[in-house]
Scaffold this motif. Structure first.
Motif, PDB file in Angstrom:
ATOM      1  N   ARG A 150      13.502 -52.299   5.664  1.00  0.00           N
ATOM      2  CA  ARG A 150      12.149 -52.252   5.091  1.00  0.00           C
ATOM      3  C   ARG A 150      11.433 -53.583   5.268  1.00  0.00           C
ATOM      4  O   ARG A 150      10.263 -53.633   5.640  1.00  0.00           O
ATOM      5  N   ILE A 151      12.135 -54.668   4.973  1.00  0.00           N
ATOM      6  CA  ILE A 151      11.530 -55.997   5.117  1.00  0.00           C
ATOM      7  C   ILE A 151      11.163 -56.254   6.574  1.00  0.00           C
ATOM      8  O   ILE A 151      10.067 -56.729   6.884  1.00  0.00           O
ATOM      9  N   LYS A 152      12.061 -55.919   7.474  1.00  0.00           N
ATOM     10  CA  LYS A 152      11.795 -56.133   8.900  1.00  0.00           C
ATOM     11  C   LYS A 152      10.593 -55.328   9.364  1.00  0.00           C
ATOM     12  O   LYS A 152       9.751 -55.827  10.113  1.00  0.00           O
ATOM     13  N   SER A 153      10.452 -54.095   8.890  1.00  0.00           N
ATOM     14  CA  SER A 153       9.322 -53.268   9.320  1.00  0.00           C
ATOM     15  C   SER A 153       7.994 -53.828   8.801  1.00  0.00           C
ATOM     16  O   SER A 153       6.964 -53.670   9.442  1.00  0.00           O
ATOM     17  N   LYS A 154       8.005 -54.502   7.644  1.00  0.00           N
ATOM     18  CA  LYS A 154       6.775 -55.093   7.115  1.00  0.00           C
ATOM     19  C   LYS A 154       6.382 -56.359   7.883  1.00  0.00           C
ATOM     20  O   LYS A 154       5.206 -56.699   7.939  1.00  0.00           O
ATOM     21  N   LEU A 155       7.359 -57.053   8.447  1.00  0.00           N
ATOM     22  CA  LEU A 155       7.079 -58.335   9.090  1.00  0.00           C
ATOM     23  C   LEU A 155       6.957 -58.257  10.607  1.00  0.00           C
ATOM     24  O   LEU A 155       6.390 -59.164  11.214  1.00  0.00           O
ATOM     25  N   ILE A 156       7.461 -57.223  11.234  1.00  0.00           N
ATOM     26  CA  ILE A 156       7.645 -57.223  12.684  1.00  0.00           C
ATOM     27  C   ILE A 156       6.339 -57.190  13.469  1.00  0.00           C
ATOM     28  O   ILE A 156       6.255 -57.737  14.562  1.00  0.00           O
ATOM     29  N   ALA A 157       5.297 -56.546  12.955  1.00  0.00           N
ATOM     30  CA  ALA A 157       3.990 -56.446  13.637  1.00  0.00           C
ATOM     31  C   ALA A 157       4.179 -55.943  15.062  1.00  0.00           C
ATOM     32  O   ALA A 157       4.746 -54.893  15.279  1.00  0.00           O
ATOM     33  N   ASP A 158       3.734 -56.710  16.060  1.00  0.00           N
ATOM     34  CA  ASP A 158       3.835 -56.264  17.453  1.00  0.00           C
ATOM     35  C   ASP A 158       4.976 -56.955  18.198  1.00  0.00           C
ATOM     36  O   ASP A 158       5.038 -56.940  19.418  1.00  0.00           O
ATOM     37  N   LEU A 159       5.899 -57.585  17.466  1.00  0.00           N
ATOM     38  CA  LEU A 159       7.042 -58.250  18.093  1.00  0.00           C
ATOM     39  C   LEU A 159       8.111 -57.225  18.460  1.00  0.00           C
ATOM     40  O   LEU A 159       8.133 -56.121  17.936  1.00  0.00           O
ATOM     41  N   ASP A 160       9.014 -57.623  19.340  1.00  0.00           N
ATOM     42  CA  ASP A 160      10.116 -56.750  19.734  1.00  0.00           C
ATOM     43  C   ASP A 160      11.154 -56.725  18.609  1.00  0.00           C
ATOM     44  O   ASP A 160      11.736 -57.769  18.285  1.00  0.00           O
ATOM     45  N   PRO A 161      11.401 -55.569  17.996  1.00  0.00           N
ATOM     46  CA  PRO A 161      12.330 -55.524  16.858  1.00  0.00           C
ATOM     47  C   PRO A 161      13.762 -55.891  17.225  1.00  0.00           C
ATOM     48  O   PRO A 161      14.522 -56.344  16.373  1.00  0.00           O
ATOM     49  N   ASP A 162      14.145 -55.705  18.491  1.00  0.00           N
ATOM     50  CA  ASP A 162      15.513 -56.019  18.895  1.00  0.00           C
ATOM     51  C   ASP A 162      15.751 -57.524  19.004  1.00  0.00           C
ATOM     52  O   ASP A 162      16.883 -57.984  18.965  1.00  0.00           O
ATOM     53  N   GLU A 163      14.687 -58.307  19.140  1.00  0.00           N
ATOM     54  CA  GLU A 163      14.829 -59.756  19.284  1.00  0.00           C
ATOM     55  C   GLU A 163      15.010 -60.469  17.963  1.00  0.00           C
ATOM     56  O   GLU A 163      15.479 -61.597  17.929  1.00  0.00           O
ATOM     57  N   TRP A 164      14.616 -59.837  16.867  1.00  0.00           N
ATOM     58  CA  TRP A 164      14.573 -60.532  15.590  1.00  0.00           C
ATOM     59  C   TRP A 164      15.418 -59.823  14.541  1.00  0.00           C
ATOM     60  O   TRP A 164      15.283 -58.636  14.321  1.00  0.00           O
ATOM     61  N   ASP A 165      16.278 -60.619  13.869  1.00  0.00           N
ATOM     62  CA  ASP A 165      16.946 -60.106  12.682  1.00  0.00           C
ATOM     63  C   ASP A 165      15.991 -60.264  11.501  1.00  0.00           C
ATOM     64  O   ASP A 165      15.828 -59.361  10.695  1.00  0.00           O
ATOM     65  N   PHE A 166      15.340 -61.430  11.428  1.00  0.00           N
ATOM     66  CA  PHE A 166      14.317 -61.692  10.422  1.00  0.00           C
ATOM     67  C   PHE A 166      13.106 -62.277  11.141  1.00  0.00           C
ATOM     68  O   PHE A 166      13.138 -63.418  11.590  1.00  0.00           O
ATOM     69  N   PRO A 167      12.038 -61.515  11.277  1.00  0.00           N
ATOM     70  CA  PRO A 167      10.869 -61.942  12.061  1.00  0.00           C
ATOM     71  C   PRO A 167      10.148 -63.140  11.447  1.00  0.00           C
ATOM     72  O   PRO A 167      10.255 -63.394  10.244  1.00  0.00           O
TER      73      PRO A 167
END
Length: 198
Positions: free
Chosen positions: A142-159
């Protein structure tokens, strides 16, 4: 330890959220909306159900909402209440409890839409079936989905912090993310101790 599945999962059923329907243009304050198609989808199963809805919110304080879904043909009363800073907020009137709600649920096996309180202990939210490890994974997602915006989700554990977000909010998310990591680490340590301790 997670609870045994004696109750029906509420999110596995169908949901009518009046505010979301208004945002999507299915209902509109001050208008009588003709018949429109509606589809419920599930992230895993795809399309779950298809039905027809219509609504009349042209009255000042009262209206109606109709849902047709298979053999179900349900009429639900709508009512408007004034907001503190002007305007009106529309609500469903639960057909059983006569209470004002924004969301109605139809759990699997039910014959109509009613408020969450109507179903009582027959139903539970998905999170109530999760153990601490699954709750931690869901919280991190949930936290990752709120912070990820247009970044690649596979690159970030915590955006990184989005430009529009305040630092205090971002730091609160960071602290909560760390707490979820601690729960997962404790679970791994307990599992390793159990496995290698024998």
């Amino acid at each position: 330890m997670s609870r045994p599945r004696e109750r029906v999962c509420l999110q596995d059923g169908l949901k009518l959220d009046l505010n979301r329907l208004a945002r999507k243009g299915f209902v509109r304050q001050g208008a009588n909306i003709g018949v429109r198609g509606i589809t419920w989808t599930h992230s895993y199963w795809g399309d779950v159900a298809t039905g027809m809805i219509s609504a009349d919110m042209s009255g000042k304080e009262e209206g109606w909402f109709r849902i047709q879904l298979g053999s179900l043909d349900q009429w639900i009363t709508l009512t408007a209440r004034p907001r503190h800073f002007g305007g009106q907020q529309w609500y469903f009137v639960c057909p059983v409890r006569n209470r004002l709600v924004s969301v109605l649920w139809k759990p699997n096996g039910a014959t109509r839409f009613c408020s969450r309180q109507t179903w009582g202990r027959q139903v539970a939210y998905q999170s109530q079936f999760n153990d601490p490890t699954n709750r931690a994974h869901a919280g991190k997602a949930r936290i990752k989905s709120k912070l990820i915006a247009d970044l690649d989700p596979d690159e970030w554990d915590f955006p990184p912090k989005p430009k529009w977000m305040r630092w205090a909010t971002y730091n609160a998310y960071s602290d909560r993310h760390d707490r979820y990591d601690d729960v997962l680490d404790c679970g791994l340590i307990a599992l390793a101790a159990k496995f290698y301790g024998k």
